[in-house]
Scaffold this motif. Structure first.
Motif, mmCIF file in Angstrom:
data_model
loop_
_atom_site.group_PDB
_atom_site.id
_atom_site.type_symbol
_atom_site.label_atom_id
_atom_site.label_comp_id
_atom_site.label_asym_id
_atom_site.label_seq_id
_atom_site.Cartn_x
_atom_site.Cartn_y
_atom_site.Cartn_z
ATOM 1 N N PRO A 59 -67.930 -4.741 -45.090
ATOM 2 C CA PRO A 59 -67.189 -4.830 -46.356
ATOM 3 C C PRO A 59 -65.826 -4.133 -46.245
ATOM 4 O O PRO A 59 -65.698 -3.073 -45.625
ATOM 5 C CB PRO A 59 -68.110 -4.107 -47.341
ATOM 6 C CG PRO A 59 -69.484 -4.244 -46.757
ATOM 7 C CD PRO A 59 -69.300 -4.211 -45.279
ATOM 8 N N ASN A 62 -65.561 -0.507 -46.993
ATOM 9 C CA ASN A 62 -66.341 0.444 -46.195
ATOM 10 C C ASN A 62 -65.429 1.527 -45.603
ATOM 11 O O ASN A 62 -64.301 1.273 -45.179
ATOM 12 C CB ASN A 62 -67.068 -0.284 -45.061
ATOM 13 C CG ASN A 62 -67.722 0.702 -44.102
ATOM 14 O OD1 ASN A 62 -68.592 1.462 -44.488
ATOM 15 N ND2 ASN A 62 -67.265 0.684 -42.848
ATOM 16 N N THR A 121 -70.061 4.017 -45.240
ATOM 17 C CA THR A 121 -70.397 4.014 -46.670
ATOM 18 C C THR A 121 -71.028 2.702 -47.101
ATOM 19 O O THR A 121 -71.746 2.653 -48.096
ATOM 20 C CB THR A 121 -69.143 4.283 -47.511
ATOM 21 O OG1 THR A 121 -68.167 3.274 -47.219
ATOM 22 C CG2 THR A 121 -68.568 5.657 -47.213
ATOM 23 N N GLU A 122 -70.758 1.584 -46.363
ATOM 24 C CA GLU A 122 -71.310 0.268 -46.714
ATOM 25 C C GLU A 122 -71.574 -0.506 -45.426
ATOM 26 O O GLU A 122 -70.992 -0.228 -44.372
ATOM 27 C CB GLU A 122 -70.332 -0.520 -47.583
ATOM 28 C CG GLU A 122 -69.989 0.151 -48.912
ATOM 29 C CD GLU A 122 -69.036 -0.707 -49.732
ATOM 30 O OE1 GLU A 122 -69.375 -1.871 -49.979
ATOM 31 O OE2 GLU A 122 -67.958 -0.203 -50.079
#
Length: 677
Positions: A59, A62, A121-122
């Motif tokens: 993503p 991220n 984070t993603e």
């Protein structure tokens, strides 16, 4: 048909499995881009990199986070975020680098076992934990660690020793508490187990050093370690005084050099003659002067504060001769006087002498004594020569100028440095000199004082005292003093003399300044007044932040004040200097805090007792009053209620008393009380 369908399903699932594996991207272990340790200060940072495996795009939002483990290398309680970056998040057919630039070392970091990882984070990402990486923080800017003030430890001629050394830590001009640091000690480069305080008791020879432990960063930081101190136990042999001459006998014109038999410029040296240190002679060698060099010489050698040696003494002999009592540089010939010139010499009896006036030989011969006397009946240049009958064939000369005086100058002064409390003060004839026609000042001899009659005067009036000194007591109230001398053979002539005028004023240490008015009103001023005396000089000071600050330009006995504060005057007489008591200048709010300094007992209904403001009635107040001779006259704990002098030991029969007021064992006021009857 059924088998073909099953095969198709398996292929689909395998394809899906391959897609799933390709979809999950892996982050490799982070590593330093350069070096193997992160040794951090306030002014540096480090770059780290981790590889991201090929795969589909992550993503766009991220972020990758560089995390630090706990000091043991564990992420069981999560990791400490060091830095985060926004990518790379795009799809990649090859590996990508995740770069973290400018990472600072946490200030609480101090372990060789930290590990790093990178989290996302993603997205579908897994991470790999790094191998141990040392992380240490040490702020060494301007830090200086000194051990034992930099001095080596040397013990000599003892069987064993024990010496405690301590770490001193400074940061610029600031001295830091060494107990605020962790320490480890090294002996000959090896850590001493269990020694972690800022002091160490040394009992063995070796090279010692203290340092703040920073693991594998020990060789990176510059100032986490002290200087090295060598501890040694030496057996020093006999160091002696030697010379290149055949012996220690010299003529005055010879080179006279003495030196230590062993020389080490790391030692401290001090030469002594006849057991007295010779100023400036602090090297391993000494060259003796041409005159007055005979005597007993020793050399003190300091290897350390624990090791000082003293050599055996040597006797240096002056084989030459000298004039041990020469003629004075100049002499005054008074009218009717015949001077006798006297010299003393250590030249052997039988030496040739010549007595010369100006350029004419008056007498010559051989000495029959080591004391020679010659008459000087008239002015002129006098010279005595001696050809000494000694191994050095010394040629000795002493000279003087004999002159007439056109007038006599007298100076009187105190016999010693005077304290303002001193009583009595002794003043005396300090100097008496003849002034020649060319204005040269030549001291008279004490024998010549007998040609004069002396008399002391106070304020122009004879005291009747005719000695060469005078005691002036406080009871005499001082005055202006002078000494007059009358030349007895010709009284009233030019050789009569009057000394300088010497004013003597007595001062006490408890001078109270007058404050008028007693309170400083807004926009107004008060005047502080010290005792007036034309012989005094004045300086005024204000106390600011505990420091005495001179008030420029204020040189009279009064000071006009427009600001609240603590003030005092420094009063100087011709003989001494003293400070007045401090005067507190305050506004109307301070009126209730004024301390009276005068009482008038005697039944007049006013000021019979010493009454203090109400705030001094509190239970934490202590009042102590002393008589003028320092004895306790009154003391009250738990609040004062106008008890003195009713309850005093002396019933206020002295003129001056001293008081100290304390609150909670801290002095808040002190001063004097004057009793006026």
């Amino acid at each position: 048909m059924k088998k073909r369908l099953n095969l198709t399903i398996v292929v689909i699932f395998l394809a899906l499995g391959i897609h799933v594996v390709k979809a999950q991207r892996i982050i490799g272990p982070p590593s330093l881009t350069s070096g193997a340790q992160a040794c951090g200060t306030l002014s540096n940072s480090f770059d780290f990199v981790a590889e991201l495996s090929p795969g589909a795009a992550l993503p766009a939002s991220n972020q990758f986070i560089l995390e630090l483990s706990d000091p043991t290398g564990s992420f069981a309680n999560g990791g400490e975020e060091l830095l985060r970056v926004p990518g790379p998040n795009e799809a990649s057919g090859g590996t990508s680098n995740i770069t973290f630039m400018g990472v600072t070392v946490p200030q609480n970091a101090g372990s060789d076992d930290y590990r790093l990882r990178v989290t996302a984070t993603e997205g579908n990402v897994t991470n790999t934990i790094s191998e141990p990486i040392p992380f240490h923080f040490f702020d060494d800017d301007n830090l200086l660690i000194r051990l034992n003030s930099g001095d080596d430890i040397i013990f000599c001629n003892v069987a064993s020793f024990a010496k405690e050394v301590a770490v001193e830590v400074t940061n610029g001009d600031d001295v830091l508490d060494a107990n605020d640091f962790n320490w480890e000690w090294l002996k000959d480069g090896v850590i001493i187990p269990g020694e972690n305080s800022p002091t160490l008791l040394i009992t063995e020879e070796g090279t010692y050093q203290a340092r703040v432990p920073v693991g594998l960063c020990n060789n990176v930081f510059r100032f986490n370690k002290s200087n090295r101190v060598d501890a040694s136990l030496v057996s020093v042999g006999d160091i002696s005084i030697v010379t290149d001459a055949p012996d220690f006998s010299f003529c005055p014109d010879e080179l006279k050099e003495l030196r230590a038999s062993e020389i080490d410029f790391s030692y401290d040296y001090q030469w002594l003659k006849d057991d007295e240190p010779l100023e400036g002679e602090i090297g391993p060698t000494i060259i003796l002067p041409d005159n007055d060099f005979g005597g007993e010489y020793t050399l003190q050698i300091t290897l350390s504060e624990d090791c000082t040696l003293l050599t055996q003494s040597v006797i240096v002999t002056n084989e030459g001769s000298s004039i041990t009592l020469p003629l004075p540089e100049g002499l005054i010939l008074l009218p009717t006087q015949v001077l006798n010139l006297v010299i003393e010499t250590d030249a052997p009896i039988g030496s040739v002498f010549r007595f010369i006036v100006d350029t004419n030989i008056q007498s010559q011969g051989v000495t029959t004594s080591q004391t020679l006397t010659f008459p000087a009946p008239f002015i002129g240049d006098y010279r005595i020569e001696i050809e000494a009958d000694d191994p050095c064939n010394s040629f000795l000369v002493t000279e003087t100028k004999v002159r007439a005086a056109t007038r006599i100058n007298i100076v009187i002064a105190p016999e010693e440095v005077v304290d303002c409390e001193q009583d009595p003060i002794t003043i005396a004839l300090a100097e008496m000199a003849g002034i020649t026609a060319d204005n040269e000042s030549v001291p008279l001899t004490t024998e010549q004082f007998d040609f004069f009659d002396f008399e002391w005067f106070k304020d122009g009036v004879s005291t009747g005292e005719t000695s060469l000194s005078l005691d002036v007591s406080r009871a005499d109230s001082g005055g202006s003093f002078e000494l007059r001398a009358i030349f007895r053979p010709e009284p009233g002539g030019t050789l009569d003399a009057v000394s300088n005028n010497l004013p003597i004023d007595f001062l006490s240490s408890d001078i109270v300044l007058d404050i008028t008015p007693p309170v400083l009103e807004a926009g107004e001023s008060v005047v502080l007044t010290a005792p007036l005396n034309v012989n005094f000089t004045y300086e005024w000071y204000v106390i600011q932040n505990g420091e005495e600050v001179l008030i420029e330009g204020e040189t009279t006995n009064t000071l006009t004040v427009t600001e609240e504060g603590e003030y005092f005057a420094r009063i100087s007489t011709s003989l001494c200097t003293t400070d007045t008591l401090t005067a507190s200048v305050g506004g109307p709010q301070a009126l209730s805090e004024l301390i009276p300094n005068v009482i008038t007992p005697g039944g007049n209904a006013a000021n019979n007792d010493w009454v203090l403001p109400n705030s001094f009635r509190e239970t934490d107040v202590e009042v102590t009053i002393y008589s003028s001779n320092g004895k306790v006259d009154f003391q009250k704990n738990g609040g004062y209620n106008g008890d003195w002098p009713t309850n005093s030991a002396s019933q206020a029969n002295e003129l001056i008393y001293y008081y100290i007021i304390s609150r909670s064992n801290t002095v808040v006021k002190k001063g004097t009380i004057t009793v006026m009857r």
